[in-house]
Motif scaffolding. Structure first.
Motif, PDB file in Angstrom:
ATOM      1  N   LEU A 119      10.917   5.451   2.391  1.00  0.00           N
ATOM      2  CA  LEU A 119      11.725   5.541   1.175  1.00  0.00           C
ATOM      3  C   LEU A 119      10.763   5.657  -0.006  1.00  0.00           C
ATOM      4  CD1 LEU A 119      14.583   5.338  -0.122  1.00  0.00           C
ATOM      5  CD2 LEU A 119      14.245   2.868  -0.220  1.00  0.00           C
ATOM      6  N   GLY A 120      10.673   6.850  -0.583  1.00  0.00           N
ATOM      7  CA  GLY A 120       9.715   7.049  -1.656  1.00  0.00           C
ATOM      8  C   GLY A 120       9.522   8.521  -1.947  1.00  0.00           C
ATOM      9  N   ALA A 121       8.284   8.888  -2.284  1.00  0.00           N
ATOM     10  CA  ALA A 121       8.016  10.273  -2.678  1.00  0.00           C
ATOM     11  C   ALA A 121       6.654  10.727  -2.174  1.00  0.00           C
ATOM     12  CB  ALA A 121       8.051  10.381  -4.209  1.00  0.00           C
ATOM     13  N   GLU A 122       6.578  12.009  -1.855  1.00  0.00           N
ATOM     14  CA  GLU A 122       5.284  12.594  -1.522  1.00  0.00           C
ATOM     15  C   GLU A 122       4.502  12.863  -2.806  1.00  0.00           C
ATOM     16  OE1 GLU A 122       5.809  15.065   2.624  1.00  0.00           O
ATOM     17  OE2 GLU A 122       6.286  16.085   0.743  1.00  0.00           O
ATOM     18  N   PHE A 130       1.773   9.365   0.415  1.00  0.00           N
ATOM     19  CA  PHE A 130       3.163   8.937   0.308  1.00  0.00           C
ATOM     20  C   PHE A 130       3.204   7.696  -0.578  1.00  0.00           C
ATOM     21  CE2 PHE A 130       6.450   5.965   1.744  1.00  0.00           C
ATOM     22  CZ  PHE A 130       7.565   6.723   1.429  1.00  0.00           C
ATOM     23  N   LEU A 131       4.071   7.723  -1.583  1.00  0.00           N
ATOM     24  CA  LEU A 131       4.224   6.565  -2.475  1.00  0.00           C
ATOM     25  C   LEU A 131       5.579   5.939  -2.198  1.00  0.00           C
ATOM     26  CD1 LEU A 131       2.957   8.276  -5.773  1.00  0.00           C
ATOM     27  CD2 LEU A 131       1.678   6.672  -4.316  1.00  0.00           C
ATOM     28  N   ASP A 132       5.587   4.650  -1.858  1.00  0.00           N
ATOM     29  CA  ASP A 132       6.893   4.027  -1.570  1.00  0.00           C
ATOM     30  C   ASP A 132       7.551   3.555  -2.866  1.00  0.00           C
ATOM     31  OD1 ASP A 132       5.870   1.469  -2.149  1.00  0.00           O
ATOM     32  OD2 ASP A 132       5.429   1.038  -0.052  1.00  0.00           O
ATOM     33  N   VAL A 133       8.785   3.033  -2.731  1.00  0.00           N
ATOM     34  CA  VAL A 133       9.559   2.727  -3.950  1.00  0.00           C
ATOM     35  C   VAL A 133       8.922   1.668  -4.839  1.00  0.00           C
ATOM     36  CG1 VAL A 133      11.891   3.566  -3.495  1.00  0.00           C
ATOM     37  CG2 VAL A 133      11.151   1.408  -2.465  1.00  0.00           C
ATOM     38  N   LEU A 161      11.354  -0.114  -7.463  1.00  0.00           N
ATOM     39  CA  LEU A 161      11.832  -1.393  -6.914  1.00  0.00           C
ATOM     40  C   LEU A 161      10.815  -2.466  -7.296  1.00  0.00           C
ATOM     41  CD1 LEU A 161      13.725  -3.004  -4.887  1.00  0.00           C
ATOM     42  CD2 LEU A 161      12.032  -2.447  -3.143  1.00  0.00           C
ATOM     43  N   PRO A 162      11.234  -3.469  -8.108  1.00  0.00           N
ATOM     44  CA  PRO A 162      10.305  -4.560  -8.417  1.00  0.00           C
ATOM     45  C   PRO A 162       9.946  -5.282  -7.109  1.00  0.00           C
ATOM     46  CG  PRO A 162      12.210  -4.583  -9.897  1.00  0.00           C
ATOM     47  CD  PRO A 162      12.521  -3.605  -8.800  1.00  0.00           C
ATOM     48  N   PRO A 163       8.654  -5.409  -6.798  1.00  0.00           N
ATOM     49  CA  PRO A 163       8.253  -5.907  -5.476  1.00  0.00           C
ATOM     50  C   PRO A 163       8.793  -7.294  -5.129  1.00  0.00           C
ATOM     51  CG  PRO A 163       6.339  -5.659  -6.932  1.00  0.00           C
ATOM     52  CD  PRO A 163       7.492  -5.019  -7.624  1.00  0.00           C
ATOM     53  N   ASP A 164       9.083  -8.112  -6.171  1.00  0.00           N
ATOM     54  CA  ASP A 164       9.567  -9.458  -5.874  1.00  0.00           C
ATOM     55  C   ASP A 164      11.040  -9.654  -6.242  1.00  0.00           C
ATOM     56  OD1 ASP A 164       7.226 -10.640  -4.685  1.00  0.00           O
ATOM     57  OD2 ASP A 164       6.288 -10.352  -6.653  1.00  0.00           O
ATOM     58  N   GLN A 223       0.345  12.175  15.824  1.00  0.00           N
ATOM     59  CA  GLN A 223      -0.775  11.246  15.635  1.00  0.00           C
ATOM     60  C   GLN A 223      -1.295  11.208  14.193  1.00  0.00           C
ATOM     61  OE1 GLN A 223      -1.447   9.135  18.265  1.00  0.00           O
ATOM     62  NE2 GLN A 223      -2.426   8.014  16.584  1.00  0.00           N
ATOM     63  N   TYR A 224      -1.272  12.359  13.509  1.00  0.00           N
ATOM     64  CA  TYR A 224      -1.757  12.404  12.133  1.00  0.00           C
ATOM     65  C   TYR A 224      -0.932  11.463  11.234  1.00  0.00           C
ATOM     66  CZ  TYR A 224      -2.749  14.287   7.482  1.00  0.00           C
ATOM     67  OH  TYR A 224      -3.083  14.410   6.163  1.00  0.00           O
ATOM     68  N   SER A 225       0.395  11.547  11.338  1.00  0.00           N
ATOM     69  CA  SER A 225       1.232  10.687  10.474  1.00  0.00           C
ATOM     70  C   SER A 225       1.240   9.246  10.991  1.00  0.00           C
ATOM     71  CB  SER A 225       2.649  11.244  10.362  1.00  0.00           C
ATOM     72  OG  SER A 225       3.255  11.282  11.613  1.00  0.00           O
ATOM     73  N   ILE A 226       1.029   9.064  12.283  1.00  0.00           N
ATOM     74  CA  ILE A 226       0.951   7.691  12.841  1.00  0.00           C
ATOM     75  C   ILE A 226      -0.280   6.980  12.254  1.00  0.00           C
ATOM     76  CG2 ILE A 226       0.612   6.343  14.973  1.00  0.00           C
ATOM     77  CD1 ILE A 226       2.143   8.689  16.427  1.00  0.00           C
ATOM     78  N   ASP A 227      -1.412   7.675  12.242  1.00  0.00           N
ATOM     79  CA  ASP A 227      -2.638   7.078  11.680  1.00  0.00           C
ATOM     80  C   ASP A 227      -2.435   6.705  10.212  1.00  0.00           C
ATOM     81  OD1 ASP A 227      -3.895   7.434  14.101  1.00  0.00           O
ATOM     82  OD2 ASP A 227      -4.922   9.285  13.525  1.00  0.00           O
ATOM     83  N   LYS A 228      -1.730   7.572   9.487  1.00  0.00           N
ATOM     84  CA  LYS A 228      -1.510   7.311   8.056  1.00  0.00           C
ATOM     85  C   LYS A 228      -0.606   6.092   7.835  1.00  0.00           C
ATOM     86  CE  LYS A 228      -0.749  10.666   5.207  1.00  0.00           C
ATOM     87  NZ  LYS A 228      -0.539  11.916   4.483  1.00  0.00           N
ATOM     88  N   ILE A 229       0.430   5.974   8.649  1.00  0.00           N
ATOM     89  CA  ILE A 229       1.372   4.855   8.436  1.00  0.00           C
ATOM     90  C   ILE A 229       0.727   3.532   8.856  1.00  0.00           C
ATOM     91  CG2 ILE A 229       2.767   4.685  10.586  1.00  0.00           C
ATOM     92  CD1 ILE A 229       4.292   5.062   7.123  1.00  0.00           C
ATOM     93  N   ILE A 230      -0.149   3.586   9.867  1.00  0.00           N
ATOM     94  CA  ILE A 230      -0.857   2.364  10.291  1.00  0.00           C
ATOM     95  C   ILE A 230      -1.788   1.908   9.153  1.00  0.00           C
ATOM     96  CG2 ILE A 230      -2.600   1.431  11.889  1.00  0.00           C
ATOM     97  CD1 ILE A 230      -1.297   3.167  14.103  1.00  0.00           C
ATOM     98  N   LEU A 231      -2.467   2.871   8.541  1.00  0.00           N
ATOM     99  CA  LEU A 231      -3.357   2.526   7.425  1.00  0.00           C
ATOM    100  C   LEU A 231      -2.583   1.910   6.264  1.00  0.00           C
ATOM    101  CD1 LEU A 231      -5.965   5.384   6.845  1.00  0.00           C
ATOM    102  CD2 LEU A 231      -6.399   2.947   7.236  1.00  0.00           C
ATOM    103  N   LYS A 232      -1.387   2.427   6.028  1.00  0.00           N
ATOM    104  CA  LYS A 232      -0.608   1.976   4.861  1.00  0.00           C
ATOM    105  C   LYS A 232       0.050   0.609   5.089  1.00  0.00           C
ATOM    106  CE  LYS A 232       2.624   3.796   1.441  1.00  0.00           C
ATOM    107  NZ  LYS A 232       1.745   4.036   0.295  1.00  0.00           N
ATOM    108  N   TYR A 233       0.689   0.413   6.256  1.00  0.00           N
ATOM    109  CA  TYR A 233       1.491  -0.807   6.453  1.00  0.00           C
ATOM    110  C   TYR A 233       0.997  -1.708   7.583  1.00  0.00           C
ATOM    111  CZ  TYR A 233       4.919   1.471   3.410  1.00  0.00           C
ATOM    112  OH  TYR A 233       5.547   2.076   2.357  1.00  0.00           O
ATOM    113  N   ASN A 234       0.101  -1.229   8.417  1.00  0.00           N
ATOM    114  CA  ASN A 234      -0.359  -1.981   9.592  1.00  0.00           C
ATOM    115  C   ASN A 234       0.815  -2.599  10.383  1.00  0.00           C
ATOM    116  OD1 ASN A 234      -2.205  -3.056  11.383  1.00  0.00           O
ATOM    117  ND2 ASN A 234      -2.480  -4.938  10.209  1.00  0.00           N
ATOM    118  N   PRO A 235       1.796  -1.783  10.761  1.00  0.00           N
ATOM    119  CA  PRO A 235       2.967  -2.334  11.452  1.00  0.00           C
ATOM    120  C   PRO A 235       2.708  -2.566  12.941  1.00  0.00           C
ATOM    121  CG  PRO A 235       3.196   0.041  11.242  1.00  0.00           C
ATOM    122  CD  PRO A 235       1.874  -0.312  10.613  1.00  0.00           C
TER     123      PRO A 235
END
Ligand SMILES: O=C(O)c1cccc(C(=O)CC[C@H]2O[C@@H](n3cnc4c(=O)[nH]cnc43)[C@H](O)[C@@H]2O)c1
Length: 230
Positions: A97-100, A105-108, A114-117, A155-167
């Motif tokens: 949920l956000g913008a390229e 990728f920048l999330d909300v 979205l205020p983070p807290d 794999q390219y987008s998987i590596d990116k999402i792991i770097l961003k959120y470490n899910p």
């Protein structure tokens, strides 16, 4: 005690429902079952965040519950969380949920949309504080989930999402379930069994029957634990 049991699709909780006995249909997506002293509403939302949000909002507007349980399958980002493993998802982020911004990728929260807290978020995450020991699931690994509309399979987008959120795991409904429960201050648990590793898309490597079998064993164990500790 009144429970809400939520799943995206009927096959994910069919074995549990069969073990709990016949229920009566409330409408096309919900059924009420009586098991010992429990009244259990089952809700089948359909796959995805939007469908889950709609049906959660609808059911919580009309009913009050003591506990909500979401059962589902999930993809795993980690080799040590293999297909068949059942986990307790304790943190969620909507990861698409956000913008390229070119290759970024920048999330909300990063977009300041979205205020983070802002309640119920904590630093942009939905964190479940429901005490798991009460429901007999403290032995399950607690994991960090992301929820997406577009499942990762490259794999390219998987590596990116792991770097961003470490899910640890990925689903298509978890964050919507948490958001609705947290907004209503309803204690809840999200329990998922891994059906696949998140890797370059290869459906032949998925093991949905194993995941559903293990998921339903834990689901029944939780219901028994609750009936024994009422
Ligand atoms: O065919 C595909 O590539 C594909 C990709 C994602 C999900 C599916 C499904 O049929 C399952 C949807 C269902 O299961 C959850 N789930 C299971 N594995 C994953 C995953 O790797 N990424 C996201 N969601 C997953 C999801 O919550 C849905 O309810 C098929």
């Amino acid at each position: 005690m009144k429970l809400l049991v939520v799943a995206a699709t009927l096959p994910e909780i069919k074995p549990l429902m069969s073990s709990l006995g016949q229920g009566e249909a409330k409408d096309f997506s919900t059924k009420t079952l009586h098991y010992h002293q429990l009244s259990i509403d089952t809700l089948i939302t359909g796959v995805g965040l939007m469908h889950t949000a709609y049906f959660m909002g609808k059911v919580l507007a009309k009913n009050t519950y003591d506990l909500a349980l979401q059962f589902g399958i999930a993809g795993s980002f980690r080799k040590d969380i293999a297909p068949g493993v059942t986990v307790n998802v304790i943190e969620e982020t909507v990861a698409d949920l956000g913008a390229e911004d070119k290759d970024n990728f920048l999330d909300v929260t990063e977009l300041h949309l979205l205020p983070p807290d802002q309640f119920p978020y904590q630093a942009g995450k939905l964190v479940n504080t429901t005490a798991d020991s009460v429901y007999g699931v403290s032995a399950l690994k607690k994991v960090k989930g992301i929820s997406v509309n577009k499942a990762h399979g490259y794999q390219y987008s998987i590596d990116k999402i792991i770097l961003k959120y470490n899910p640890d795991i990925e689903s298509m409904e978890g964050a919507a379930f948490f958001y609705a429960c947290f907004m209503e201050r309803l204690p809840c648990l999200q329990i998922r069994a891994v059906s696949n590793y998140i890797e370059d898309r290869n459906k032949d490597r998925w093991n949905i029957p194993l995941a559903i079998g293990n998921l339903n064993k834990i689901a029944l164990k939780i219901i028994h634990h609750i009936t024994e500790h009422l």
